[in-house]
Scaffold this motif. Structure first.
Motif, short mmCIF file in Angstrom:
data_model
loop_
_atom_site.label_atom_id
_atom_site.label_comp_id
_atom_site.label_asym_id
_atom_site.label_seq_id
_atom_site.Cartn_x
_atom_site.Cartn_y
_atom_site.Cartn_z
N GLY A 113 0.63 -1.04 -0.16
CA GLY A 113 0.00 0.08 0.22
C GLY A 113 0.86 1.39 0.43
O GLY A 113 0.29 2.05 -1.13
N GLN A 114 1.65 0.68 0.42
CA GLN A 114 3.07 2.59 0.73
C GLN A 114 3.35 2.01 -1.10
O GLN A 114 3.87 3.46 -0.97
N ASN A 115 3.55 1.44 -1.05
CA ASN A 115 4.38 1.23 -2.54
C ASN A 115 3.86 1.81 -3.51
O ASN A 115 4.08 3.09 -4.02
N HIS A 116 2.07 1.21 -3.30
CA HIS A 116 0.55 2.65 -4.56
C HIS A 116 1.16 4.06 -3.85
O HIS A 116 1.14 4.03 -5.07
N HIS A 117 0.95 4.38 -2.43
CA HIS A 117 0.94 5.67 -3.19
C HIS A 117 2.20 6.21 -3.05
O HIS A 117 1.96 7.59 -3.54
N PHE A 118 3.51 5.65 -2.52
CA PHE A 118 4.45 7.41 -3.25
C PHE A 118 5.07 7.27 -4.50
O PHE A 118 5.24 7.73 -5.48
#
Length: 207
Positions: A113-118
């Protein structure tokens, strides 16, 4: 009857995958998270963390009042215990399945999810964060691949709630800048789950 409060996100897909797989009757209540419907008082009374998915089970096995639940991992565990499906009753396979379920909800999902966000949603590029979460994504895919080299499914020989929890996050591998050819055991597992009729039915609900 299960009331499912749903949006077509990886965590939302987990529950439709399970319900379609076992044939448990349910009805979908779509929550428009872009419009902020997850913050409505009615939804917060079911899911106080203002996240989908959430369910209300109108026929709990104890015969009592309806039960509402939030958190996708707990919903999967609850439904598996309710139906007696997709979670082994054997000590060792059950323990293995649950550890991979918890691995997904505690690590694989949040880090991807953090990968997607950044990579896609941050207002400005943050190179340190992009590389940090990209590296962690690759590490987690390697962990997943190593397990699937030993067993056809997470937790052992049988398809389970651990696979159901993990699969929707792998669906987005291209947006994570992951080439599944680098993880052949994951690729094989992914293709087998993608071809399950219940998977096809669950993903049609999002169209």
């Amino acid at each position: 009857m299960i009331d499912l409060y749903y949006a077509p996100t990886p965590n939302g897909h987990k529950i439709t995958l399970f319900l379609e797989e076992v044939g448990l009757p349910y009805r979908i209540h779509s929550i428009n998270i872009s419009a902020g419907e997850q913050f409505s008082p009615d939804f917060l009374s079911i899911s106080p963390n203002n996240k989908i998915p959430a369910i209300i089970d109108h026929q709990p096995v104890d015969g009592g009042a309806p039960i509402s639940l939030f958190e996708s991992g707990e919903i999967l565990l609850y439904l598996a215990e309710k139906t007696g499906k997709l979670l082994s009753k054997g000590l060792r396979e059950r323990a293995a399945t649950l550890q991979w379920l918890f691995w997904q909800v505690a690590g694989f999902g949040p880090m991807l999810g953090q990968n997607h966000h950044f990579n896609h949603y941050a207002p400005q590029p943050v190179p340190y964060a992009i590389e940090r979460y990209q590296a962690e994504t690759r590490r987690l895919y390697a962990v997943l691949d190593a397990e699937l080299q030993k067993h056809p499914y997470l937790g052992g020989d049988n398809y389970s709630i651990a696979d159901i929890a993990t699969y929707p996050w792998v669906v987005s591998h291209q947006r994570q800048r992951i080439d599944l050819a680098d993880y052949p055991a994951v690729c094989n597992w992914f293709e087998r789950i993608s071809n399950r009729p219940a998977t096809e039915r669950a993903y049609k609900l999002a169209n």
